[in-house]
Scaffold this motif. Structure first.
Motif, mmCIF file in Angstrom:
data_model
loop_
_atom_site.group_PDB
_atom_site.id
_atom_site.type_symbol
_atom_site.label_atom_id
_atom_site.label_comp_id
_atom_site.label_asym_id
_atom_site.label_seq_id
_atom_site.Cartn_x
_atom_site.Cartn_y
_atom_site.Cartn_z
ATOM 1 N N THR A 11 29.864 26.816 11.432
ATOM 2 C CA THR A 11 30.661 27.841 10.760
ATOM 3 C C THR A 11 30.922 28.999 11.712
ATOM 4 N N GLN A 12 31.885 29.800 11.355
ATOM 5 C CA GLN A 12 32.148 31.029 12.095
ATOM 6 C C GLN A 12 31.048 32.034 11.760
ATOM 7 N N PRO A 13 30.799 32.997 12.645
ATOM 8 C CA PRO A 13 29.858 34.067 12.277
ATOM 9 C C PRO A 13 30.366 34.810 11.041
ATOM 10 N N PHE A 14 29.475 35.145 10.135
ATOM 11 C CA PHE A 14 29.895 35.775 8.881
ATOM 12 C C PHE A 14 28.818 36.684 8.339
ATOM 13 N N ARG A 15 29.227 37.506 7.384
ATOM 14 C CA ARG A 15 28.340 38.322 6.562
ATOM 15 C C ARG A 15 28.678 37.988 5.110
ATOM 16 N N LEU A 16 27.655 37.800 4.317
ATOM 17 C CA LEU A 16 27.838 37.463 2.911
ATOM 18 C C LEU A 16 28.263 38.706 2.140
ATOM 19 N N THR A 17 29.310 38.579 1.339
ATOM 20 C CA THR A 17 29.796 39.709 0.546
ATOM 21 C C THR A 17 29.047 39.771 -0.783
ATOM 22 N N ARG A 18 29.186 40.893 -1.460
ATOM 23 C CA ARG A 18 28.544 41.076 -2.767
ATOM 24 C C ARG A 18 29.056 40.047 -3.778
ATOM 25 N N GLU A 19 30.344 39.796 -3.779
ATOM 26 C CA GLU A 19 30.917 38.837 -4.722
ATOM 27 C C GLU A 19 30.378 37.431 -4.462
ATOM 28 N N GLU A 20 30.228 37.069 -3.183
ATOM 29 C CA GLU A 20 29.688 35.751 -2.859
ATOM 30 C C GLU A 20 28.223 35.643 -3.278
ATOM 31 N N PHE A 21 27.462 36.704 -3.089
ATOM 32 C CA PHE A 21 26.061 36.700 -3.511
ATOM 33 C C PHE A 21 25.963 36.532 -5.027
ATOM 34 N N HIS A 22 26.740 37.293 -5.771
ATOM 35 C CA HIS A 22 26.714 37.188 -7.233
ATOM 36 C C HIS A 22 27.190 35.806 -7.687
ATOM 37 N N GLY A 23 28.203 35.257 -7.018
ATOM 38 C CA GLY A 23 28.679 33.914 -7.352
ATOM 39 C C GLY A 23 27.619 32.855 -7.092
ATOM 40 N N ALA A 24 26.851 33.024 -6.013
ATOM 41 C CA ALA A 24 25.784 32.071 -5.701
ATOM 42 C C ALA A 24 24.674 32.139 -6.749
ATOM 43 N N VAL A 25 24.310 33.348 -7.152
ATOM 44 C CA VAL A 25 23.273 33.493 -8.185
ATOM 45 C C VAL A 25 23.742 32.865 -9.496
ATOM 46 N N LYS A 26 25.004 33.069 -9.813
ATOM 47 C CA LYS A 26 25.549 32.480 -11.038
ATOM 48 C C LYS A 26 25.577 30.959 -10.943
ATOM 49 N N ALA A 27 25.948 30.433 -9.771
ATOM 50 C CA ALA A 27 26.019 28.978 -9.597
ATOM 51 C C ALA A 27 24.649 28.323 -9.683
ATOM 52 N N THR A 28 23.615 29.012 -9.198
ATOM 53 C CA THR A 28 22.271 28.432 -9.251
ATOM 54 C C THR A 28 21.675 28.492 -10.645
ATOM 55 N N GLY A 29 22.137 29.408 -11.473
ATOM 56 C CA GLY A 29 21.611 29.522 -12.832
ATOM 57 C C GLY A 29 20.220 30.133 -12.863
ATOM 58 N N LEU A 30 19.944 31.057 -11.943
ATOM 59 C CA LEU A 30 18.610 31.647 -11.874
ATOM 60 C C LEU A 30 18.219 32.376 -13.150
#
Length: 172
Positions: A11-30
């Motif tokens: 992958t390209q170098p990146f920084r995780l955004t707030r929206e991506e973090f919230h989307g990941a938490v939602k996808a995992t169903g924590l």
């Protein structure tokens, strides 16, 4: 035909955004279990209060308050916990990093750090419109790693990565 197990992605170098973090938490169903428990508690307290009403006992304000508190905790607390987790992650020192995925596993490069994880470590993955979320467990804790699709710039790389994850990990 090209064997998907021989594929390698960087992958390209990146920084995780707030929206991506919230989307990941939602996808995992924590927070799914927490919401279910809060809903069950609210229903239980409301049912107890309804039983008092049917027995012609005056309503108990404590039970009504407990039902309302459970409902509020199930609705308000999960987003607050997610926001606090994101802030703690940012305070810990967000570094620009990239992933290398190959037949052996996944390597996370961030600054000078290198973390190598074999495919056998992962328990499953989830795919959303914007990202892949890789899941694993350590003890009773569930961990996740996010691979945003915006990082996969080549033609068909997102589909190939999905096929590689399906072959190596499988959905959960």
């Amino acid at each position: 035909m090209h064997d998907i197990r021989d594929a390698s992605f960087t992958t390209q170098p990146f920084r995780l955004t707030r929206e991506e973090f919230h989307g990941a938490v939602k996808a995992t169903g924590l927070h799914r279990r927490q919401r279910r428990l809060a809903a069950a508690g609210a229903v239980l307290f409301a049912a107890m209060n309804a039983a008092f009403f049917l027995l012609e006992i005056p309503p108990n304000r404590l039970l009504l308050g407990a039902a309302a508190g459970q409902a509020v905790l199930g609705v308000v607390l999960p987003p607050v916990l997610t926001a606090l987790s994101y802030r703690a992650w940012r305070r810990k020192g967000e570094r620009e990093g990239y992933y290398v995925m190959d037949g052996d596993g996944l390597a996370c490069h961030g600054g000078e750090e290198l973390l190598r994880m074999p495919w056998s470590l992962f328990t499953g993955y989830r795919e959303t419109d914007r990202m892949f979320v890789l899941l694993w467990r350590k003890g009773r804790k569930q961990w996740f790693l996010t691979v945003p699709k915006r990082l996969l710039t080549g033609p068909g790389e997102a589909e190939l990565l999905g096929a590689l994850l399906e072959d190596r990990i499988g959905r959960r």
